[in-house]
Structures are given as structure tokens and as C-alpha cells.
Design an enzyme around this catalytic site. Structure first.
Site, mmCIF file in Angstrom:
data_model
loop_
_atom_site.group_PDB
_atom_site.id
_atom_site.type_symbol
_atom_site.label_atom_id
_atom_site.label_comp_id
_atom_site.label_asym_id
_atom_site.label_seq_id
_atom_site.Cartn_x
_atom_site.Cartn_y
_atom_site.Cartn_z
ATOM 1 N N PRO A 1 -19.335 45.172 -1.267
ATOM 2 C CA PRO A 1 -19.176 46.634 -1.272
ATOM 3 C C PRO A 1 -20.248 47.258 -0.398
ATOM 4 C CG PRO A 1 -20.210 45.889 -3.306
ATOM 5 C CD PRO A 1 -19.838 44.654 -2.550
ATOM 6 N N CYS B 1 -27.785 48.610 -6.433
ATOM 7 C CA CYS B 1 -28.113 49.482 -5.302
ATOM 8 C C CYS B 1 -29.436 50.199 -5.554
ATOM 9 C CB CYS B 1 -27.008 50.504 -5.073
ATOM 10 S SG CYS B 1 -27.342 51.605 -3.677
ATOM 11 N N ASN C 1 -25.461 36.711 -2.957
ATOM 12 C CA ASN C 1 -25.422 37.804 -1.995
ATOM 13 C C ASN C 1 -26.831 38.021 -1.432
ATOM 14 O OD1 ASN C 1 -25.528 41.322 -2.118
ATOM 15 N ND2 ASN C 1 -24.320 40.210 -0.613
ATOM 16 N N GLY D 1 -27.683 37.061 2.030
ATOM 17 C CA GLY D 1 -28.066 36.066 3.027
ATOM 18 C C GLY D 1 -27.850 36.450 4.472
ATOM 19 N N ALA E 1 -22.289 40.823 3.315
ATOM 20 C CA ALA E 1 -22.355 42.259 3.578
ATOM 21 C C ALA E 1 -22.550 42.520 5.069
ATOM 22 C CB ALA E 1 -23.481 42.894 2.765
ATOM 23 N N ARG E 2 -23.801 42.607 5.538
ATOM 24 C CA ARG E 2 -24.064 43.068 6.893
ATOM 25 C C ARG E 2 -23.486 42.157 7.980
ATOM 26 N NH1 ARG E 2 -29.545 42.991 7.461
ATOM 27 N NH2 ARG E 2 -29.566 41.709 5.597
#
Length: 493
Positions: free
Chosen positions: A18, A116, A214, A216, A242-243
Site C-alpha cells: 500500500p 505508517c 516488507n 527491502g 513498495a518503492r
């Protein structure tokens, strides 16, 4: 949309994380195309979702959750229904359950953001703020597990000590959730800090439910093969990216990364097909371009002020025209089938002056709009302030406005995407009918500045050589708050 009865499995999966402003429908579909097994939407706040109405969009063939101001807060489609997880920001168990009940027929899973660290999430007791309140965590997750038909998960960060972290995740597991995502950094740490693979591994070895690793992207995941290495280093069941996926969603492709130009063009096609707002499309493309933002194409993207201009910048102008024409034809077809239900925008249209006009923001100087010109003209002529009556068409949620000036009504025959745009087009009809300036570029409109100039001349004792600024109340632009908390100027102003 058909209710999904398949239970989502979190073992051995590649997952799109997300991400605020990134995890909208076009990016989720693109990630699925490239091999992601599960995709998460961006964090959406419970209070905002509870204001929404579920709308079946027959033109786009989507399900939209629409806010009172007509903004689409969450859009999904049948293609992703069995693999999309809805992530919410919440600090209240009852609100969380109400949101879950609202969306559960259109998604495959429900996730609570507990990791977050950004202020827009933590200031309301959400996100990483929940990590300091295990009782509230337990209540929220237990309520969701008991109250919704979808698998429930949560996403956390690690605590300062391993002992406290393990104690928390054990308590979370006892609520009955289906899986837990662990971002291997502490609340105060950022991407430049190393991810704690050892802590994620300790959690995975402690729990019996799937653990999703998550965090990495910065130092571990540069290509597809790195995802499996990160999974092994953390002993996790699955990996959430994610990124690295934001930079190039083809990171999920076993065959390797695809050229960025190809990826961006595919993303743009989804954005156009699903009527993604151009500002969101532009933001996501900027994240992909990164160091290429100063290239000729990057500069074209930066200058783009519409979906059409974005398409033109990437050589997709013809695709945009073809797609929008198909949408218009589909909309017309649906309207023809339900014409008797649509009706006119006002009960009595006798005597209404109509024109087929649209408001194009690019045709006007900054801070000048037809509504402002009409208001100033009414003041100068000592007429009552214009009165706007706007209605929304249920079928496609388009707007039409009628403006009344000196007991005469004016209306555009073309419908608009927002209330503000519809009011601007109504103002244009009135101004053009009267042969008045509407503020377009290159058009002289002395009356708009006259009273302000006269007032300034009186204050200074003589005329000024420079044009004065508009009055403050006319310079203000209305803003809308996006899901990320960022303020954006409302389209049409």
C-alpha cells in the site's frame, strides 16, 4: 459485482505494498499484469470512507466509492476483485468494522495500517501510533475478524526491542488474523536506515500465521531475483514490495525488468481507460522517471495539465482520442436506454438560454474564471448576485448547472465532471449571451478590475501605472484534500 467467496492465501506470494497516491487502480492492475499475486490499495481513512456512497460505474465498469463532493475515494474493478486488499487507517474498532462491511463485497481482504509513521496517519491515533496501544490493536483486529467475511491482516513496524516486538505479534496472532506484514524498521527510521531482516526472521519463526516481509527496496530488492533472496533472509512466507515496484512495476516479472518507456505507456493506458485523475497519473509517472525528470520527456510531463497532454507527451494522443470517444459512445448508449429516468437538469426549462460550451482552464489566466467575471459585471450593473442551481445525473454522475441573472436562466447543454466546472460553463453561457468578456487569455475585461483600481487610486491619491492584484477573496482558490492529506487546487478554478 459478484461477491468473492474465495479465501485469500498469503503463502508464497508477491505483493504490491500500500502506497499513498501510488496504489490506485491503474498501478494495481499494472502490477497484476507483471506478476504480482496480491495488490494493496493506498491507505484510506475510515472517516473518509464512511462518508462515501457505493456507486456502480456502468461507463467504466467499475465500482466506485464516492465522497459527498463527488471525488472517487476508492475505485476497483472485477479484474482485481479476488486479489485486491483494502487497507484502512483507523483508530476505532466500530468505525473499522463499518468500513469493512462497506467494501467487503468488492475486495479480497481487509488490512489495518499499523506501521505508517507519517503525521497525517499518526495524528489521529492511526498507523504507527497504534503500536503503543496493544489493547486498541487487539480490539480493532478482533472486531474485524468476528465481523467481516474477508480475511483480516495488519501491517506493523518493529518495536525498539525484540522482546517487545515478539510479545506484540503474539498478541496480534491471537486475534485470529490471517497474516501479518512486518516492515523491518522502527517507527522513527526511514528508508536510508538498514532493514532488520533478523527481527522479521525471529517473528516468522515465532508465529504460525504467514509473515509478509516488507522494507527491502532500498538495499535488497533491485531486480526480480532479489525478492526471493529477501524472502529467504527473513524466513518470511511472502514479500511485499513498495518503492522498487513504484519505480518499475515490472519488478514482479520473472523474466526481468521491462524498459521503463514500455511500462509507463502501459500505465498511462490504464489511467485513461479508468479515468484516473491526471494529477495522480502525473505523480506516479514522476516516481518512475526519477533521475530522468530533466529529460525532454520529463519536462513535457512536468508541464502537462491534463490526461490528454500526458498522452501527447508519451506519443499516445491517438489512443486518448479513441478511448475517450468510446467512453462517450458508451455513455450515450446508456443514457439512451435510461432516458426516461434522467430528465432535465431543472424542472422547468422554458425560457432557459442554452449553448453547447465547455470550460477549459487553460484558456484563462491564473486566478481568472468566468464566474468571477460574471459576478463583477453584476456588481457593476447593481444586479443581484448570480444564483447557481446544479444537479447530478445518477447514471454517470455528471453535473449540469443553471445560473440565474436578472431573472433569466442560462445553461450549457454539455454535462461536466464536477459541480465547479458545470457552474463555470453556465457562467460562460450567460456572458456570451450578453456579449460580455469572460476573462479568456488575450481578452480585455476592464470591469473586473475597475472597482479595485479606483479604490487603490483613491488611497494613493492618484492613478497607478501597474495593474493591481485582485481582491483577496477573488484570489483564493478552493482546495480539496487528497487521500495523502496533501491539498490540491480544485479542478476548474
Amino acid at each position: 459485482m459478484i461477491v468473492n467467496s474465495v479465501s485469500l492465501c498469503y503463502h508464497n506470494k508477491l505483493i504490491l505494498a500500500p502506497m499513498v497516491r501510488v496504489g490506485t487502480l491503474p498501478m494495481r492492475l499494472l502490477a497484476l499484469d507483471y506478476g504480482a499475486d496480491i495488490v494493496y490499495c493506498e491507505e484510506l481513512i475510515d472517516l473518509k470512507m464512511l462518508q462515501c456512497k457505493r456507486v456502480v460505474n456502468e461507463v467504466l465498469k467499475t465500482v466506485d466509492f464516492v465522497a459527498p463532493d463527488d471525488r472517487v475515494i476508492f475505485r476497483t474493478c472485477e479484474r482485481e476483485q479476488s486479489r485486491v486488499v483494502f487497507q484502512m487507517g483507523t483508530s476505532d474498532a466500530e468505525r473499522a468494522l463499518a468500513v469493512a462491511k462497506l467494501v467487503e463485497n468488492d475486495v479480497a481482504g481487509i488490512d489495518v495500517n499499523m506501521g505508517c509513521p507519517k503525521e497525517y496517519s499518526t495524528k489521529g491515533g492511526m498507523g504507527a501510533a497504534l503500536l503503543s496501544d496493544p489493547d486498541k490493536i487487539e480490539k480493532i483486529l478482533s472486531t474485524l475478524v468476528k465481523g467481516t467475511r474477508r480475511p483480516v491482516t495488519c501491517k506493523i513496524r518493529i518495536l525498539p526491542s525484540l522482546e517487545d516486538t515478539l510479545s506484540l505479534v503474539k498478541r496480534i496472532e491471537r486475534t485470529g488474523i490471517a497474516a501479518i506484514t512486518v516492515h523491518g524498521r522502527k517507527r522513527e527510521e526511514r528508508p536510508q536506515h538498514p532493514v532488520s531482516c533478523e527481527v522479521i526472521k525471529a517473528i516468522a519463526e515465532t508465529l504460525s500465521i504467514p509473515v509478509i516481509a516488507n522494507g527491502g527496496s532500498h538495499e535488497h530488492i533491485q531486480q526480480h531475483l532479489d525478492i526471493e533472496e529477501f524472502r529467504q533472509a527473513t524466513a518470511a512466507s511472502s514479500v511485499m514490495v513498495a518503492r522498487a515496484a513504484m519505480w518499475n512495476p515490472s519488478i514482479f516479472l520473472k523474466e526481468g525488468l521491462r524498459p521503463l518507456e514500455e511500462v509507463m505507456q502501459k500505465y498511462i493506458r490504464y489511467a485513461v481507460q479508468y479515468d484516473n485523475h491526471y494529477t495522480n497519473t502525473k505523480y506516479c509517472l514522476c516516481q518512475m522517471l526519477r533521475e530522468q525528470l530533466e529529460s525532454p520527456q520529463g519536462r513535457l510531463l512536468h508541464a502537462a495539465q491534463s490526461s490528454q497532454e500526458i498522452c501527447d507527451a508519451f506519443g499516445l494522443g491517438a489512443f486518448y482520442e479513441e478511448t475517450t470517444q468510446k467512453m462517450d459512445a458508451r455513455r450515450a448508449e446508456l443514457l439512451a436506454k435510461t432516458a426516461e429516468k434522467v430528465g432535465e437538469p431543472v424542472e422547468d426549462t422554458s425560457g432557459v438560454i442554452k449553448m453547447a460550451v465547455k470550460f477549459d482552464r487553460r484558456a484563462y489566466p491564473p486566478q481568472i474564471t468566468p464566474k468571477m467575471c460574471l459576478l463583477e459585471w453584476c456588481r457593476r450593473e447593481k444586479l443581484a448576485q448570480p444564483v447557481y442551481e446544479t444537479v447530478q445525473r445518477p447514471l454517470d454522475r455528471m453535473f449540469c448547472s443553471v445560473v440565474t441573472v436578472a431573472e433569466q436562466k442560462y445553461q450549457s447543454t454539455l454535462w461536466d465532471k464536477s459541480k465547479k466546472l458545470a457552474e463555470q460553463t453556465a457562467a460562460i453561457v450567460c456572458l456570451r449571451s450578453q456579449g460580455l468578456p469572460e476573462g479568456r487569455l488575450g481578452e480585455e475585461s476592464f470591469s473586473l478590475y475597475k472597482r479595485k483600481r479606483e479604490a487603490l487610486d483613491q488611497d494613493s491619491g492618484g492613478p497607478r501605472t501597474q495593474e493591481p492584484a485582485l481582491p483577496r477573496e477573488l484570489c483564493k482558490k478552493p482546495f480539496v484534500t487528497l487521500g495523502s492529506g496533501e491539498k490540491r487546487t480544485l479542478e476548474g478554478w
